[in-house]
Design an enzyme around this catalytic site. Structure first.
Site, PDB file in Angstrom:
ATOM      1  N   HIS A 140      -6.742 -13.419  -1.553  1.00 17.84           N
ATOM      2  CA  HIS A 140      -8.143 -13.396  -1.135  1.00 17.84           C
ATOM      3  C   HIS A 140      -8.224 -13.502   0.378  1.00 17.84           C
ATOM      4  CE1 HIS A 140      -8.535 -18.072  -1.036  1.00 17.84           C
ATOM      5  NE2 HIS A 140      -7.264 -17.768  -1.171  1.00 17.84           N
ATOM      6  N   CYS A 151     -14.397 -11.760   2.036  1.00 22.16           N
ATOM      7  CA  CYS A 151     -13.748 -11.856   0.724  1.00 22.16           C
ATOM      8  C   CYS A 151     -13.990 -10.614  -0.135  1.00 22.16           C
ATOM      9  CB  CYS A 151     -14.178 -13.127  -0.001  1.00 22.16           C
ATOM     10  SG  CYS A 151     -15.945 -13.227  -0.418  1.00 22.16           S
ATOM     11  N   HIS A 160     -17.740 -16.244  -3.524  1.00 23.12           N
ATOM     12  CA  HIS A 160     -16.375 -15.900  -3.105  1.00 23.12           C
ATOM     13  C   HIS A 160     -15.692 -15.115  -4.219  1.00 23.12           C
ATOM     14  CE1 HIS A 160     -12.825 -16.213  -0.634  1.00 23.12           C
ATOM     15  NE2 HIS A 160     -12.126 -16.795  -1.605  1.00 23.12           N
TER      16      HIS A 160
END
Length: 395
Positions: A344, A272, A332
Site C-alpha cells: 500500500h 493509497c 485507505h
C-alpha cells in the site's frame, strides 16, 4: 454515459413531494436538495449545483451534468404549480463548442479541485488519456476522466480535440510506456536532447521506428523517439495483457518506494487509491479513483479478517464502521500479495503484514480493516478495459 444514475421518475416525484414543507424558499431548497440526493449521490462523478437566484420572477440558476436530473426538478415544480425561470446550464456548456474532448499532453497532468494551481490536487491524468471537457474558466477546463472523476486541468496540460479528432487519435497505432520513469528524445539516441519525461502508462502515437527506438508523436504534434526496451505497441500490449495474480503483484513491486502524494495516480507519486489504480491500469483495467469508490466495485470476499480467504490482487479496505451518529467511512486501501502481507501507499509504497508476529506488522491498519474485494474475474462497478477508454469517454 453508461454510469449515469437513472431513477424511476414516479418514485422520485413521490419522495420529493412528501419532503417539502415550510416557506416557499425552504420548500424549493428541499426539492432541489432531494433531487441532488437522488440523482447525484457522488459529486465526484456528476455535477448538480442549482440555486434560487431571484424571487421575482422565481429564477433557478446553476449547472448539472445530468439532463434527467434537471428535468425531474422542473417536472416536480410544475406538478406543484410552481412556475420558475429556468437558467440551469447543462454541461458541457455551449462555449466549449465542438472540441468537447481533450488528450492529456504532459507525462502527468495535475487535476485540481478548483481552477487554480494552489487548489488541492484531486487526481492525475496520464499522457494520451482522453478526457471530456465540460466548461472553461480562464485558462482552466473542467474535465471528466475515463473513470468518471471530475476535476480542473490547466490548458497547458491538455490538447483539446473534436470527436472526429478523438476518433482519429484512437485509430492510430500507438505505444505505451511501461517503465516506471524515463524520457523521450529529439533523435534516436539516449544522448540526444530530451523532449519530455515519461511515466508508466503514457500513450503516444507511433509514426515509425529507427533502430532501437520508436518514432512517436504527442497530441500537440511534437515528435520524439522512445526506446523500444521501455515501451510496447499498445495493441500488442492490450492483446497479451491479463490481470493475473502474478502480474498484479509484479507490477506493485515495481512501484516500491514511490513517495506518497495526496491526489497522485502516477509513478511520480501516489496516494493509497492512486497506487491500486495504477497497478490495475498497468494490467489493463481502469478502476474507480478513490478508495470509497473502489470499495463498491468487484466482489466482496471477506469482512471478518479471515485472511485465508484472500488471494493476491484482492483489495483491502480500511476505515471505520458506521455508528449511531456517523456513517461508515472507507479511508485507505491496499492490495493483498500473500503470506499475510499487503502492499500500500502510506508514507511511500511499502509492504505491511497482518501477522502480529511479523516484523512489518501493521497494527494500526489491521485494527481498522473493513473488508476485502476481488476484481479479477469480477469487473462490476465501473471497471473498464484500457482499450475501451477512447469509446467510453464519449458523451
Amino acid at each position: 454515459m453508461k454510469h449515469t444514475i437513472f431513477i424511476c421518475k414516479a418514485l422520485v416525484l413521490s419522495i420529493l413531494l412528501g419532503a417539502c414543507s415550510g416557506s416557499q424558499q425552504q420548500h424549493l431548497e428541499e426539492i432541489i436538495s432531494n433531487t441532488k440526493h437522488h440523482y447525484v449521490p457522488d459529486t465526484r462523478v456528476n455535477e448538480f449545483t442549482v440555486e434560487i437566484s431571484k424571487k421575482s420572477p422565481l429564477t433557478l440558476t446553476g449547472e448539472t451534468t445530468l439532463a434527467e436530473a434537471k428535468q425531474a426538478l422542473l417536472d416536480t415544480l410544475s406538478s406543484q404549480g410552481i412556475e420558475v425561470v429556468d437558467e440551469i446550464r447543462l454541461l458541457p456548456t455551449e462555449e466549449i463548442g465542438d472540441k468537447k474532448y481533450a488528450l492529456v499532453n504532459n507525462s502527468v497532468s495535475n487535476l485540481r479541485s478548483s481552477p487554480q494551481h494552489s487548489a488541492q490536487l484531486a487526481t492525475q491524468a496520464l499522457l494520451g488519456m482522453p478526457l471530456q471537457v465540460l466548461k472553461k474558466d480562464g485558462g482552466w477546463y473542467y474535465v471528466r476522466t475515463p473513470e468518471d472523476y471530475l476535476a480542473w486541468v490547466d490548458a497547458g496540460g491538455i490538447e483539446r480535440v473534436s470527436e472526429p479528432e478523438l476518433d482519429a487519435w484512437s485509430n492510430t497505432e500507438k505505444i505505451i510506456f511501461t517503465e516506471t520513469y524515463g524520457f523521450s528524445y529529439r533523435e534516436p539516441s539516449s544522448a540526444a536532447q530530451k523532449i519530455s519525461d515519461l511515466a508508466t502508462g503514457n500513450i503516444l502515437e507511433m509514426t515509425g521506428t529507427s533502430g532501437n527506438f520508436y518514432h512517436v508523436s504527442y497530441p500537440d504534434g511534437r515528435t520524439a523517439y522512445v526506446r523500444k526496451s521501455e515501451a510496447q505497441p499498445l495493441d500488442e500490449w492490450n492483446q497479451n495483457l491479463e490481470a493475473t495474480q502474478k502480474a498484479l503483484v509484479e507490477t506493485s513491486y515495481e512501484m516500491m518506494g514511490i513517495p506518497y502524494l495526496w491526489g497522485g495516480t502516477s509513478t511520480k507519486g501516489v496516494d493509497c487509491s492512486g497506487f491500486t489504480k495504477t497497478v490495475y491500469l498497468m494490467n489493463g483495467l481502469i478502476i474507480p479513483r478513490d478508495a470509497s469508490q473502489q470499495v463498491h466495485a468487484g466482489k466482496l470476499i471477506d469482512s471478518q479478517k479471515n485472511w485465508e480467504n484472500l488471494e493476491p490482487g484482492d483489495l483491502l479496505f480500511f476505515g471505520s464502521e458506521a455508528t449511531e451518529t456517523s456513517s461508515r467511512r472507507v479511508v485507505h486501501v491496499g492490495m493483498w500479495i500473500g503470506n499475510n502481507e499487503f502492499i500500500h501507499s502510506s508514507r511511500q509504497v511499502r509492504i505491511s503484514s497482518v501477522d502480529p508476529n511479523a516484523p512489518n506488522y501493521d497494527e494500526y491498519n489491521t485494527g481498522r480493516y473493513l473488508e476485502a474485494r476481488r476484481y479479477i474475474g469480477n469487473n462490476s462497478g465501473n471497471i473498464i478495459r484500457t482499450g475501451d477508454m477512447y469509446e467510453d469517454i464519449k458523451f
